[in-house]
Design a protein around this motif. Structure first.
Motif, short mmCIF file in Angstrom:
data_model
loop_
_atom_site.label_atom_id
_atom_site.label_comp_id
_atom_site.label_asym_id
_atom_site.label_seq_id
_atom_site.Cartn_x
_atom_site.Cartn_y
_atom_site.Cartn_z
N CYS A 193 0.80 -1.23 0.00
CA CYS A 193 0.00 0.00 0.00
C CYS A 193 0.84 1.28 0.00
O CYS A 193 0.45 2.28 0.59
CB CYS A 193 -0.98 0.02 1.17
SG CYS A 193 -2.15 -1.34 1.12
N LYS A 194 1.96 1.24 -0.68
CA LYS A 194 2.76 2.45 -0.84
C LYS A 194 2.18 3.27 -1.97
O LYS A 194 1.86 2.75 -3.04
CB LYS A 194 4.21 2.10 -1.11
CG LYS A 194 4.81 1.31 0.03
CD LYS A 194 6.22 1.64 0.24
CE LYS A 194 6.67 0.87 1.47
NZ LYS A 194 7.99 1.12 1.83
N MET A 195 2.04 4.56 -1.72
CA MET A 195 1.33 5.41 -2.66
C MET A 195 1.94 5.40 -4.06
O MET A 195 1.23 5.28 -5.05
CB MET A 195 1.27 6.83 -2.15
CG MET A 195 0.33 7.66 -3.01
SD MET A 195 0.54 9.38 -2.70
CE MET A 195 0.47 10.05 -4.31
N GLN A 196 3.25 5.53 -4.18
CA GLN A 196 3.88 5.64 -5.50
C GLN A 196 3.65 4.39 -6.35
O GLN A 196 3.31 4.49 -7.52
CB GLN A 196 5.39 5.90 -5.35
CG GLN A 196 6.07 6.20 -6.68
CD GLN A 196 5.56 7.46 -7.35
OE1 GLN A 196 5.23 8.44 -6.70
NE2 GLN A 196 5.46 7.44 -8.66
N ASP A 197 3.80 3.21 -5.76
CA ASP A 197 3.60 1.96 -6.50
C ASP A 197 2.16 1.84 -6.97
O ASP A 197 1.89 1.48 -8.12
CB ASP A 197 3.97 0.76 -5.62
CG ASP A 197 5.43 0.74 -5.24
OD1 ASP A 197 6.27 1.18 -6.06
OD2 ASP A 197 5.73 0.32 -4.11
N ASN A 198 1.24 2.14 -6.08
CA ASN A 198 -0.18 2.04 -6.43
C ASN A 198 -0.58 3.10 -7.44
O ASN A 198 -1.38 2.84 -8.34
CB ASN A 198 -1.05 2.12 -5.18
CG ASN A 198 -1.04 0.81 -4.43
OD1 ASN A 198 -1.75 -0.12 -4.77
ND2 ASN A 198 -0.21 0.73 -3.40
N LEU A 199 -0.01 4.30 -7.33
CA LEU A 199 -0.31 5.36 -8.28
C LEU A 199 0.15 4.98 -9.68
O LEU A 199 -0.59 5.13 -10.65
CB LEU A 199 0.36 6.67 -7.84
CG LEU A 199 0.20 7.85 -8.80
CD1 LEU A 199 -1.27 8.24 -8.92
CD2 LEU A 199 1.03 9.03 -8.32
N GLU A 200 1.37 4.45 -9.80
CA GLU A 200 1.89 4.06 -11.11
C GLU A 200 1.03 2.97 -11.75
O GLU A 200 0.71 3.04 -12.94
CB GLU A 200 3.34 3.60 -10.99
CG GLU A 200 4.30 4.73 -10.71
CD GLU A 200 5.70 4.25 -10.41
OE1 GLU A 200 5.99 3.03 -10.55
OE2 GLU A 200 6.54 5.09 -10.03
#
Length: 73
Positions: A42-49
């Motif tokens: 649930c890390k924002m950058q990974d999920n955003l990408e």
């Protein structure tokens, strides 16, 4: 869609949902690897990408018809 847990809160629930997504990708011959180990943290950058890629894919393949995910079950 009946196999997807919409209110997932625990990592094992996330894993199950990603397994369902991977199976759907495989069934439809979508060659995008899903970085499940990163996404379940649930890390924002990974999920955003991943979400940005998914949106781009949707926009490229959607033909404007209505979609009811619950009704598809």
């Amino acid at each position: 869609m009946t196999r997807v847990k919409l209110n997932a809160r625990q990592e094992y629930e996330y894993l199950n949902n990603y397994k369902v997504l991977q199976a759907a990708f495989k069934k439809h011959r979508i060659d995008k690897p899903i970085p499940v180990d990163k996404l379940t943290k649930c890390k924002m950058q990974d999920n955003l990408e991943f979400t940005q890629w998914l949106k781009k894919f949707w926009d490229a393949h959607w033909h404007g018809e209505e979609y009811d995910p619950v009704g598809r079950a």
